[in-house]
Design a protein around this motif. Structure first.
Motif: not given
Length: 480
Positions: A212-219, A308-316
């Protein structure tokens, strides 16, 4: 899976409205509901088809974003005598309001799913249903498909039932409030068990190789009269809540495959090239990924609060491309039948207020448990439903992508010429001077062009904003 979730807070809406209105026109997004659709919805809201079974004694609660009123799901969790857990999960019964072949039904097939813009949403069903009579709002008795899934002490499903019932939610919670109650130890047992069951289901997900990808919301947030892009990391309660939905979707897939007729949400295994690209992104963002460590284990090690982790999750999310719907009958399952990220057979059935296919999946499951043939209107729609959902998903993804581009361009248009710190997360093999950068701040991912020797993949780079035009919805950088 959209590239990025997007929310607008506070006064940040005003400068974006014109561009977003233009986008809705360009994409021919449905506008207001026609009078005949609204008339049918009003009549249905007053006189829905109500079930005989009364389950209003179960104290359900909902967990959704604070502003949500189109509430598809309500839950109640309890311990079972002798060990294990009982999950009651109520799903809004849209079929109690929508007559097959009627104006409402035809409009739902035209819209396919709710579309989310930063400043508003374009609903699948008229709000007097989706945000009113059919919604599982607190202290409102409503028809639902009531799932009862019994779990053993390790969180594995042992029995599944689903039937129509009247339900009544007692409380509308949001993720932050639910998390605070659980962390403080003040949550009642039904809510407190969300953590217990959620953690067990996450462990089983790891065991079967799912992710499960815990992708951050962009606000878009306002600070000191200026607008900024930032990420909001999901809370553990977000993930635990999602596990209940995943559990139900897997249980629904089991019921349909056993009955020989249904519609699955499928995703093929990602090609090696896509994984190799992610490895380059991980290197660019300074994320360790030893060759003996799986993609799933790397994702689970990430902290979405880390930029950095948030950026990678977006790429995932790129590995989720290729997901679709596959209908089947006569006991012949599609190939593939499994959703690669879930690592099991799975279907969408828990959001019928917002997604067309879920209404059909729910009907198939009710019929399977009752040992009956599905309604004719359901089986007649199965052949065309995957393509309808594909077209609707394509439009929703276009809306998502274009909204992100417009918002980024609108918020950066006064900063053309400024220099930012960024990471080069991708470089085109055929054009080494063209690639993608992820800014350290603000939360922007954009195209970059330039550099005689090519872009330094995996390295930090100072970049200059060369273009930010909301009209063309494009943001572009060059090496500084």
């Amino acid at each position: 899976m959209p590239r990025r979730h997007m929310h607008v807070t506070g006064a940040a809406e005003a400068p974006l409205r014109a561009a977003l209105r233009e986008l809705r026109t360009t994409l021919d997004v449905p506008e207001d509901f026609a009078p005949d659709v609204l008339a049918e919805a009003e009549a249905a809201a007053k006189a829905p088809r109500l079930p005989d079974h009364d389950a209003t004694d179960i104290p359900f609660f909902t967990i959704d974003p604070p502003a949500s009123v189109d509430l598809d799901q309500a839950m109640h969790l309890a311990r079972r005598e002798g060990g294990g857990y009982r999950v009651h999960y109520a799903i809004a019964d849209v079929a109690a309001f929508v007559t097959p072949g009627g104006a409402l039904d035809a409009e739902a097939h035209r819209r396919v799913q709710t579309l989310y813009f930063p400043d508003e949403k374009v609903p699948l069903h008229p709000p007097l249903l989706s945000e009113g009579a059919a919604s599982l709002l607190p202290d409102q008795t409503a028809p639902a498909l009531l799932w009862r899934i019994d779990l053993d002490a390790e969180g594995r499903a042992v029995t599944t039932e689903v039937r129509r019932a009247l339900v009544r939610s007692r409380a509308r919670l949001d993720y932050e409030g639910a998390q605070k109650q659980i962390d403080a130890g003040t949550a009642g047992e039904p809510l407190a068990l969300l953590k217990d069951v959620g953690l067990l289901r996450e462990a089983l997900e790891r065991e079967r190789g799912g992710i499960s990808l815990n992708v951050p919301d962009q606000e878009i947030v306002e600070r000191d009269g200026a607008y900024f892009l930032a990420y909001r990391a999901p809370l553990p309660a977000d993930g635990w809540n999602a596990q209940i939905s995943l559990l139900t979707g897997m249980a629904a897939a089991d019921l349909m495959t056993a009955s020989g007729v249904g519609i699955l949400r499928t995703l093929p295994t990602a090609p090696d090239g896509a994984v190799a690209r992610l490895r380059r992104s991980a290197k660019a963002l300074g994320i360790g990924w030893p060759h003996h460590v799986s993609y799933a284990d790397v994702v689970r090690s990430l902290d979405p609060h880390n930029a950095r982790h948030a950026a990678f999750l977006q790429e995932c999310t790129s590995l989720l491309r290729g997901a679709g719907y596959s209908a089947f009958s006569g006991g012949k399952l599609p190939s593939p039948a499994v959703h690669a990220a879930v690592a099991d057979e799975y279907t969408h059935c828990t959001a019928p207020l917002r997604r067309l296919v879920d209404r059909y999946a729910g009907e198939l499951c009710v019929a399977a448990v009752a040992g009956q043939a599905p309604p004719e209107w359901v089986t007649a729609a199965l052949e065309e439903l995957p393509q309808e959902m594909a077209d609707g998903s394509r439009r929703a993804n276009t809306v998502e992508r274009e909204c992100v581009d417009i918002v980024e361009a609108a918020l950066l248009k006064e900063r053309v010429g400024e220099v930012f710190d960024a990471f080069v997360v991708d470089v085109k093999e055929s054009e080494p001077a063209v690639g993608t950068v992820h800014l350290v701040d603000p939360a922007v991912v954009a195209r970059i062009e330039g550099g005689e020797a090519g872009l330094p993949l995996g390295e930090r780079l100072r970049v200059r904003l060369t273009q930010a035009d909301p009209g063309s919805a494009k943001v572009q950088f060059a090496p500084a």
